[in-house]
Design an enzyme around this catalytic site. Structure first.
Site, mmCIF file in Angstrom:
data_model
loop_
_atom_site.group_PDB
_atom_site.id
_atom_site.type_symbol
_atom_site.label_atom_id
_atom_site.label_comp_id
_atom_site.label_asym_id
_atom_site.label_seq_id
_atom_site.Cartn_x
_atom_site.Cartn_y
_atom_site.Cartn_z
ATOM 1 N N GLY A 20 0.830 -1.210 0.000
ATOM 2 C CA GLY A 20 0.000 0.000 0.000
ATOM 3 C C GLY A 20 0.855 1.247 0.000
ATOM 4 O O GLY A 20 0.605 2.200 0.741
ATOM 5 N N ALA A 21 1.870 1.249 -0.895
ATOM 6 C CA ALA A 21 2.883 2.318 -0.845
ATOM 7 C C ALA A 21 2.617 3.435 -1.847
ATOM 8 O O ALA A 21 3.443 4.332 -1.986
ATOM 9 C CB ALA A 21 4.265 1.710 -1.102
ATOM 10 N N TYR A 173 -13.144 -3.613 11.466
ATOM 11 C CA TYR A 173 -11.841 -2.932 11.437
ATOM 12 C C TYR A 173 -11.056 -3.210 12.718
ATOM 13 O O TYR A 173 -9.887 -3.587 12.674
ATOM 14 C CB TYR A 173 -12.044 -1.427 11.241
ATOM 15 C CG TYR A 173 -10.744 -0.667 11.068
ATOM 16 C CD1 TYR A 173 -9.985 -0.791 9.907
ATOM 17 C CD2 TYR A 173 -10.264 0.177 12.071
ATOM 18 C CE1 TYR A 173 -8.784 -0.096 9.740
ATOM 19 C CE2 TYR A 173 -9.071 0.882 11.918
ATOM 20 C CZ TYR A 173 -8.337 0.742 10.749
ATOM 21 O OH TYR A 173 -7.150 1.427 10.592
HETATM 22 N N1 LIG Z 1 -4.822 7.216 8.724
HETATM 23 C C1 LIG Z 1 -5.045 6.900 9.980
HETATM 24 O O1 LIG Z 1 -5.514 7.729 10.780
HETATM 25 C C2 LIG Z 1 -4.718 5.512 10.480
HETATM 26 C C3 LIG Z 1 -4.907 5.253 11.855
HETATM 27 C C4 LIG Z 1 -4.595 3.980 12.330
HETATM 28 C C5 LIG Z 1 -4.103 3.016 11.468
HETATM 29 N N2 LIG Z 1 -3.926 3.297 10.144
HETATM 30 C C6 LIG Z 1 -3.386 2.231 9.282
HETATM 31 O O2 LIG Z 1 -2.310 2.740 8.526
HETATM 32 C C7 LIG Z 1 -2.187 1.962 7.314
HETATM 33 C C8 LIG Z 1 -1.979 2.893 6.138
HETATM 34 O O3 LIG Z 1 -3.173 3.638 5.961
HETATM 35 P P1 LIG Z 1 -3.198 5.136 5.419
HETATM 36 O O4 LIG Z 1 -3.725 5.975 6.515
HETATM 37 O O5 LIG Z 1 -1.930 5.499 4.771
HETATM 38 O O6 LIG Z 1 -4.381 4.985 4.356
HETATM 39 P P2 LIG Z 1 -4.421 5.184 2.770
HETATM 40 O O7 LIG Z 1 -3.765 6.463 2.386
HETATM 41 O O8 LIG Z 1 -5.851 4.975 2.415
HETATM 42 O O9 LIG Z 1 -3.525 3.984 2.221
HETATM 43 C C9 LIG Z 1 -3.977 2.657 2.254
HETATM 44 C C10 LIG Z 1 -3.179 1.861 1.253
HETATM 45 O O10 LIG Z 1 -3.648 0.507 1.279
HETATM 46 C C11 LIG Z 1 -3.920 0.100 -0.045
HETATM 47 N N3 LIG Z 1 -4.924 -0.941 -0.153
HETATM 48 C C12 LIG Z 1 -6.229 -0.908 0.193
HETATM 49 N N4 LIG Z 1 -6.833 -2.061 -0.163
HETATM 50 C C13 LIG Z 1 -5.883 -2.836 -0.742
HETATM 51 C C14 LIG Z 1 -5.878 -4.125 -1.342
HETATM 52 N N5 LIG Z 1 -7.004 -4.854 -1.466
HETATM 53 N N6 LIG Z 1 -4.724 -4.615 -1.827
HETATM 54 C C15 LIG Z 1 -3.580 -3.897 -1.761
HETATM 55 N N7 LIG Z 1 -3.521 -2.659 -1.244
HETATM 56 C C16 LIG Z 1 -4.664 -2.139 -0.741
HETATM 57 C C17 LIG Z 1 -4.406 1.371 -0.725
HETATM 58 O O11 LIG Z 1 -4.386 1.218 -2.138
HETATM 59 P P3 LIG Z 1 -5.323 2.171 -3.085
HETATM 60 O O12 LIG Z 1 -4.676 3.530 -3.120
HETATM 61 O O13 LIG Z 1 -5.295 1.464 -4.387
HETATM 62 O O14 LIG Z 1 -6.682 2.208 -2.441
HETATM 63 C C18 LIG Z 1 -3.370 2.365 -0.194
HETATM 64 O O15 LIG Z 1 -2.187 2.230 -0.912
HETATM 65 C C19 LIG Z 1 -3.438 1.100 7.235
HETATM 66 O O16 LIG Z 1 -3.141 -0.208 7.614
HETATM 67 C C20 LIG Z 1 -4.375 1.737 8.253
HETATM 68 O O17 LIG Z 1 -5.301 0.802 8.792
HETATM 69 C C21 LIG Z 1 -4.206 4.526 9.635
#
Ligand SMILES: NC(=O)c1ccc[n+]([C@@H]2O[C@H](COP(=O)([O-])OP(=O)(O)OC[C@H]3O[C@@H](n4cnc5c(N)ncnc54)[C@H](OP(=O)(O)O)[C@@H]3O)[C@@H](O)[C@H]2O)c1
Length: 297
Positions: A20-21, A173
């Site tokens: 998810g980079a 979640y």
């Molecule tokens: N943001 C927050 O406040 C927060 C808080 C706690 C934990 N987290 C965790 O941090 C991590 C990164 O999240 P983020 O905040 O950076 O969110 P983000 O910007 O939405 O990034 C999520 C990434 O995961 C990818 N992804 C989603 N479904 C996928 C699939 N089926 N196969 C492969 N890749 C997939 C997305 O791809 P696409 O671009 O193609 O959708 C994107 O690259 C996640 O595990 C999230 O649960 C985030």
């Protein structure tokens, strides 16, 4: 000072996978690893988005050793193909960062018959890790980083039967994110003689797609205005991931959970080793994965 500014560890000669980079925390993590001279593999489901991210990273870092490999966590076939490709073509794997995640996907099932969010956030990352374990061991000292969430605190009755059932989006979640933590605990114990460290973390509340995509546009634009008050930036959100991936001397903390670049006490939901072991056993059974072969090597 941000961790990435204070820590100068070089990744020259090392290989890092970030799932998810293409955006958010994963993108910032990959960018920082590329700055440090690593071979960085962006594992993304969308080729166009992944290539765009690589173009920018290469421009910003002049590191040409940044590549894309396709990975859709909603398909275990895609996970297996990804792992086979890595095992066939990569000589080493120093850091595996299971970052990709999704939220509020409702009661959908994947092609493999699993609850979609549970597969994307938990089951598929487990399978990737297990399939790549030999390579991580051969590359030791190496690390596995599981990006979880504080939402794991609110997980309810995460039993083996609950792995593949849906109650609500909050439940789906938080249970999947508790899964990341319990997996980290059990795997760390199993790998303690192999010099492979395993960490889980909460990145903070970060202004990324996952945090805002399900809000209505009006709240989204308000969120943008106030994001710097309520939410951190993706760069800030990548600091704890980078800390557990790069900081030297924390290997003895393998299996532990981190927030704000610090080890924290287990959440009350993540304190039962018996539950962690039961979930581990059921998960590998659901994935038809025989651990004995890999762990022993
Ligand atoms: N943001 C927050 O406040 C927060 C808080 C706690 C934990 N987290 C965790 O941090 C991590 C990164 O999240 P983020 O905040 O950076 O969110 P983000 O910007 O939405 O990034 C999520 C990434 O995961 C990818 N992804 C989603 N479904 C996928 C699939 N089926 N196969 C492969 N890749 C997939 C997305 O791809 P696409 O671009 O193609 O959708 C994107 O690259 C996640 O595990 C999230 O649960 C985030």
């Amino acid at each position: 000072m941000a961790f990435s500014n204070s820590n100068k560890v070089s990744l020259s000669g090392k290989t890092v996978i970030v799932t998810g980079a293409n955006t958010g925390i994963g993108y910032e993590t990959a960018l920082e690893c590329a700055k440090r001279g690593g071979r960085v593999i962006l594992a993304c489901r969308d080729e166009t988005k992944g290539l765009k991210a690589i173009e920018i990273i290469q421009k910003l870092t002049a590191n040409k050793n940044v590549i894309l490999k396709r990975l859709d966590l909603a398909s275990l076939n895609s996970v297996r193909e990804f792992a086979q490709d890595i095992l066939k073509n990569e000589r080493r794997l120093d850091i595996l960062i299971n970052n990709a995640g999704a939220i509020m996907l409702g009661n959908q099932k994947t092609i493999d018959g699993f609850q979609l969010e549970m597969q994307v956030n938990y089951l598929a990352p487990v399978l990737i890790t297990m399939l790549l374990l030999d390579l991580l061991k051969k590359s030791a000292p190496s690390r596995i980083v599981n990006v979880s969430s504080k939402a794991a605190k609110y997980a309810k009755k995460f039993t083996p039967e609950q792995i593949n059932s849906y109650k609500s989006h909050v439940n789906a979640y938080s249970n999947s994110k508790l899964g990341n933590i319990l997996f980290t605990q059990v795997l760390a114990e199993k790998l303690k003689d192999f010099n492979v460290s395993v960490f889980s973390l909460h990145p903070g509340a970060i202004y990324t797609d996952i945090a805002i995509q399900h809000l209505n546009p009006c709240i989204q634009s308000c969120g943008k205005c106030f994001s710097n008050i309520f939410l951190k930036t993706p760069v800030e959100g990548s600091q704890t991931t980078l800390y557990v991936a790069l900081e030297q001397g924390i290997e003895h903390l393998t299996g532990r959970h981190f927030e704000e670049c610090k080890v924290v006490k287990s959440y009350s939901t993540a304190k039962d080793p018996k539950q962690a072991k039961q979930i581990w056993d059921s998960t590998l059974k659901l994935l038809s994965y025989d651990e004995n072969e890999t762990i022993r090597i």
